[in-house]
Design a protein around this motif. Structure first.
Motif, PDB file in Angstrom:
ATOM      1  N   ARG A   1       0.811  -1.222   0.000  1.00  0.00           N
ATOM      2  CA  ARG A   1       0.000   0.000   0.000  1.00  0.00           C
ATOM      3  C   ARG A   1       0.843   1.269   0.000  1.00  0.00           C
ATOM      4  NH1 ARG A   1      -5.302  -0.961   3.716  1.00  0.00           N
ATOM      5  NH2 ARG A   1      -6.000  -2.844   2.683  1.00  0.00           N
ATOM      6  N   LEU A   2       2.065   1.173   0.490  1.00  0.00           N
ATOM      7  CA  LEU A   2       2.962   2.327   0.502  1.00  0.00           C
ATOM      8  C   LEU A   2       4.148   2.013  -0.379  1.00  0.00           C
ATOM      9  CD1 LEU A   2       3.679   5.126   1.870  1.00  0.00           C
ATOM     10  CD2 LEU A   2       5.097   3.776   3.418  1.00  0.00           C
ATOM     11  N   ASP A   3       4.433   2.908  -1.312  1.00  0.00           N
ATOM     12  CA  ASP A   3       5.563   2.752  -2.214  1.00  0.00           C
ATOM     13  C   ASP A   3       6.013   4.155  -2.584  1.00  0.00           C
ATOM     14  OD1 ASP A   3       7.470   1.976  -4.027  1.00  0.00           O
ATOM     15  OD2 ASP A   3       6.054   1.119  -5.474  1.00  0.00           O
ATOM     16  N   VAL A   4       6.969   4.692  -1.819  1.00  0.00           N
ATOM     17  CA  VAL A   4       7.351   6.090  -2.022  1.00  0.00           C
ATOM     18  C   VAL A   4       8.835   6.238  -2.285  1.00  0.00           C
ATOM     19  CG1 VAL A   4       5.468   7.045  -0.624  1.00  0.00           C
ATOM     20  CG2 VAL A   4       7.635   6.512   0.470  1.00  0.00           C
ATOM     21  N   LYS A   5       9.120   7.209  -3.127  1.00  0.00           N
ATOM     22  CA  LYS A   5      10.482   7.642  -3.372  1.00  0.00           C
ATOM     23  C   LYS A   5      10.772   8.732  -2.349  1.00  0.00           C
ATOM     24  CE  LYS A   5      13.516   9.517  -6.850  1.00  0.00           C
ATOM     25  NZ  LYS A   5      13.662  10.127  -8.153  1.00  0.00           N
ATOM     26  N   LEU A   6      11.989   8.737  -1.818  1.00  0.00           N
ATOM     27  CA  LEU A   6      12.370   9.714  -0.809  1.00  0.00           C
ATOM     28  C   LEU A   6      13.403  10.682  -1.362  1.00  0.00           C
ATOM     29  CD1 LEU A   6      12.746   7.132   2.091  1.00  0.00           C
ATOM     30  CD2 LEU A   6      10.840   8.720   1.741  1.00  0.00           C
ATOM     31  N   SER A   7      13.340  11.933  -0.901  1.00  0.00           N
ATOM     32  CA  SER A   7      14.303  12.962  -1.271  1.00  0.00           C
ATOM     33  C   SER A   7      14.619  13.803  -0.050  1.00  0.00           C
ATOM     34  CB  SER A   7      13.741  13.883  -2.362  1.00  0.00           C
ATOM     35  OG  SER A   7      13.463  13.172  -3.537  1.00  0.00           O
ATOM     36  N   THR A   8      15.832  14.270   0.025  1.00  0.00           N
ATOM     37  CA  THR A   8      16.231  15.162   1.102  1.00  0.00           C
ATOM     38  C   THR A   8      15.463  16.476   0.987  1.00  0.00           C
ATOM     39  OG1 THR A   8      18.427  14.170   1.134  1.00  0.00           O
ATOM     40  CG2 THR A   8      18.216  16.346   2.137  1.00  0.00           C
ATOM     41  N   PRO A   9      14.911  16.989   2.107  1.00  0.00           N
ATOM     42  CA  PRO A   9      14.172  18.264   2.060  1.00  0.00           C
ATOM     43  C   PRO A   9      15.047  19.381   1.482  1.00  0.00           C
ATOM     44  CG  PRO A   9      13.961  17.266   4.230  1.00  0.00           C
ATOM     45  CD  PRO A   9      14.974  16.460   3.465  1.00  0.00           C
ATOM     46  N   GLY A  10      14.431  20.210   0.668  1.00  0.00           N
ATOM     47  CA  GLY A  10      15.131  21.360   0.097  1.00  0.00           C
ATOM     48  C   GLY A  10      15.972  21.063  -1.117  1.00  0.00           C
ATOM     49  N   THR A  11      15.939  19.809  -1.583  1.00  0.00           N
ATOM     50  CA  THR A  11      16.700  19.475  -2.788  1.00  0.00           C
ATOM     51  C   THR A  11      15.738  19.382  -3.978  1.00  0.00           C
ATOM     52  OG1 THR A  11      16.484  17.069  -2.533  1.00  0.00           O
ATOM     53  CG2 THR A  11      18.352  18.137  -1.411  1.00  0.00           C
ATOM     54  N   ALA A  12      16.296  19.194  -5.141  1.00  0.00           N
ATOM     55  CA  ALA A  12      15.488  19.100  -6.358  1.00  0.00           C
ATOM     56  C   ALA A  12      14.867  17.717  -6.542  1.00  0.00           C
ATOM     57  CB  ALA A  12      16.338  19.450  -7.572  1.00  0.00           C
ATOM     58  N   GLY A  13      15.070  16.823  -5.590  1.00  0.00           N
ATOM     59  CA  GLY A  13      14.535  15.470  -5.707  1.00  0.00           C
ATOM     60  C   GLY A  13      13.024  15.463  -5.832  1.00  0.00           C
ATOM     61  N   SER A  14      12.493  14.397  -6.416  1.00  0.00           N
ATOM     62  CA  SER A  14      11.056  14.334  -6.687  1.00  0.00           C
ATOM     63  C   SER A  14      10.277  13.542  -5.639  1.00  0.00           C
ATOM     64  CB  SER A  14      10.821  13.726  -8.069  1.00  0.00           C
ATOM     65  OG  SER A  14      11.343  12.403  -8.109  1.00  0.00           O
ATOM     66  N   GLY A  15      10.952  13.041  -4.617  1.00  0.00           N
ATOM     67  CA  GLY A  15      10.267  12.228  -3.623  1.00  0.00           C
ATOM     68  C   GLY A  15       9.818  13.019  -2.416  1.00  0.00           C
ATOM     69  N   THR A  16       9.107  12.335  -1.525  1.00  0.00           N
ATOM     70  CA  THR A  16       8.689  12.925  -0.268  1.00  0.00           C
ATOM     71  C   THR A  16       9.848  12.795   0.723  1.00  0.00           C
ATOM     72  OG1 THR A  16       6.939  12.978   1.385  1.00  0.00           O
ATOM     73  CG2 THR A  16       7.616  10.802   0.620  1.00  0.00           C
ATOM     74  N   ASN A  17       9.615  13.195   1.968  1.00  0.00           N
ATOM     75  CA  ASN A  17      10.664  13.080   2.974  1.00  0.00           C
ATOM     76  C   ASN A  17      10.059  12.633   4.300  1.00  0.00           C
ATOM     77  OD1 ASN A  17      10.029  15.586   4.582  1.00  0.00           O
ATOM     78  ND2 ASN A  17      10.470  16.535   2.591  1.00  0.00           N
ATOM     79  N   PRO A  18      10.876  12.184   5.241  1.00  0.00           N
ATOM     80  CA  PRO A  18      10.348  11.691   6.505  1.00  0.00           C
ATOM     81  C   PRO A  18       9.499  12.722   7.256  1.00  0.00           C
ATOM     82  CG  PRO A  18      12.624  11.016   6.261  1.00  0.00           C
ATOM     83  CD  PRO A  18      12.329  11.979   5.139  1.00  0.00           C
ATOM     84  N   GLU A  19       9.846  13.982   7.159  1.00  0.00           N
ATOM     85  CA  GLU A  19       9.081  15.012   7.860  1.00  0.00           C
ATOM     86  C   GLU A  19       7.672  15.144   7.288  1.00  0.00           C
ATOM     87  OE1 GLU A  19      13.120  15.083   8.830  1.00  0.00           O
ATOM     88  OE2 GLU A  19      12.331  15.405   6.811  1.00  0.00           O
ATOM     89  N   GLN A  20       7.536  15.064   5.971  1.00  0.00           N
ATOM     90  CA  GLN A  20       6.206  15.110   5.360  1.00  0.00           C
ATOM     91  C   GLN A  20       5.389  13.886   5.752  1.00  0.00           C
ATOM     92  OE1 GLN A  20       7.380  15.495   1.249  1.00  0.00           O
ATOM     93  NE2 GLN A  20       6.944  17.702   1.230  1.00  0.00           N
ATOM     94  N   LEU A  21       6.028  12.727   5.773  1.00  0.00           N
ATOM     95  CA  LEU A  21       5.322  11.510   6.168  1.00  0.00           C
ATOM     96  C   LEU A  21       4.880  11.582   7.626  1.00  0.00           C
ATOM     97  CD1 LEU A  21       7.625   8.927   4.362  1.00  0.00           C
ATOM     98  CD2 LEU A  21       5.283   9.555   3.716  1.00  0.00           C
ATOM     99  N   PHE A  22       5.729  12.123   8.486  1.00  0.00           N
ATOM    100  CA  PHE A  22       5.400  12.288   9.893  1.00  0.00           C
ATOM    101  C   PHE A  22       4.231  13.259  10.049  1.00  0.00           C
ATOM    102  CE2 PHE A  22       7.094  13.843  14.249  1.00  0.00           C
ATOM    103  CZ  PHE A  22       6.300  12.946  14.920  1.00  0.00           C
ATOM    104  N   ALA A  23       4.265  14.371   9.308  1.00  0.00           N
ATOM    105  CA  ALA A  23       3.180  15.355   9.366  1.00  0.00           C
ATOM    106  C   ALA A  23       1.860  14.740   8.912  1.00  0.00           C
ATOM    107  CB  ALA A  23       3.522  16.576   8.500  1.00  0.00           C
TER     108      ALA A  23
END
Length: 137
Positions: free
Chosen positions: A28-50
């Protein structure tokens, strides 16, 4: 006598850290991760926590409202902010939950929010560990 009952266990597999990917064992969960503030296209742990905390908190508000015999507005909403900070002692988090309960008297809304903060597992987990501000807006 204290009894407990396991209701659910979330299981994920993460590789690559902040620039990797995370998948749940049930697909059910399949996410790409990116470091906050970078040009990456994924989410980040802080967004998932929020997202997780705000969803859980809204569920806790429904439970609190039921206990208080109050109907929650259909357009109840929470804007969650999880701040990733760097201080002298290293990285740390700060959290803000801005709760909208349109149509409820402010005092009643605050009672619901205060009760939910005591019920919500995320609130319990963070209590005393990070700065948390919960505001009725």
């Amino acid at each position: 006598m204290n009894t407990e009952k396991l209701l659910y266990t979330a299981k994920t597999h993460t590789t690559g850290g902040r620039d990797g990917a995370s998948h749940s064992n049930d697909g059910r969960l399949d996410v790409k991760l990116s470091t906050p503030g970078t040009a990456g296209s994924g989410t980040n742990p802080e967004q998932l926590f929020a997202a997780g905390w705000s969803a859980c908190f809204e569920g806790a508000m429904a439970r609190a409202a039921q206990q208080l015999k109050i109907a929650l507005p259909a357009d109840t909403a929470i804007d969650a902010e999880i701040g990733l900070n760097l201080g002298d002692d290293g990285f740390f988090l700060r959290a803000r939950l801005n709760v909208s309960l349109p149509g409820l008297d402010r005092e009643v809304a605050q009672r619901v929010v205060d009760a939910a903060h005591q019920i919500c597992p995320y609130s319990k987990a963070t209590r005393g560990n990070i700065d948390v501000a919960i505001t009725v807006v």
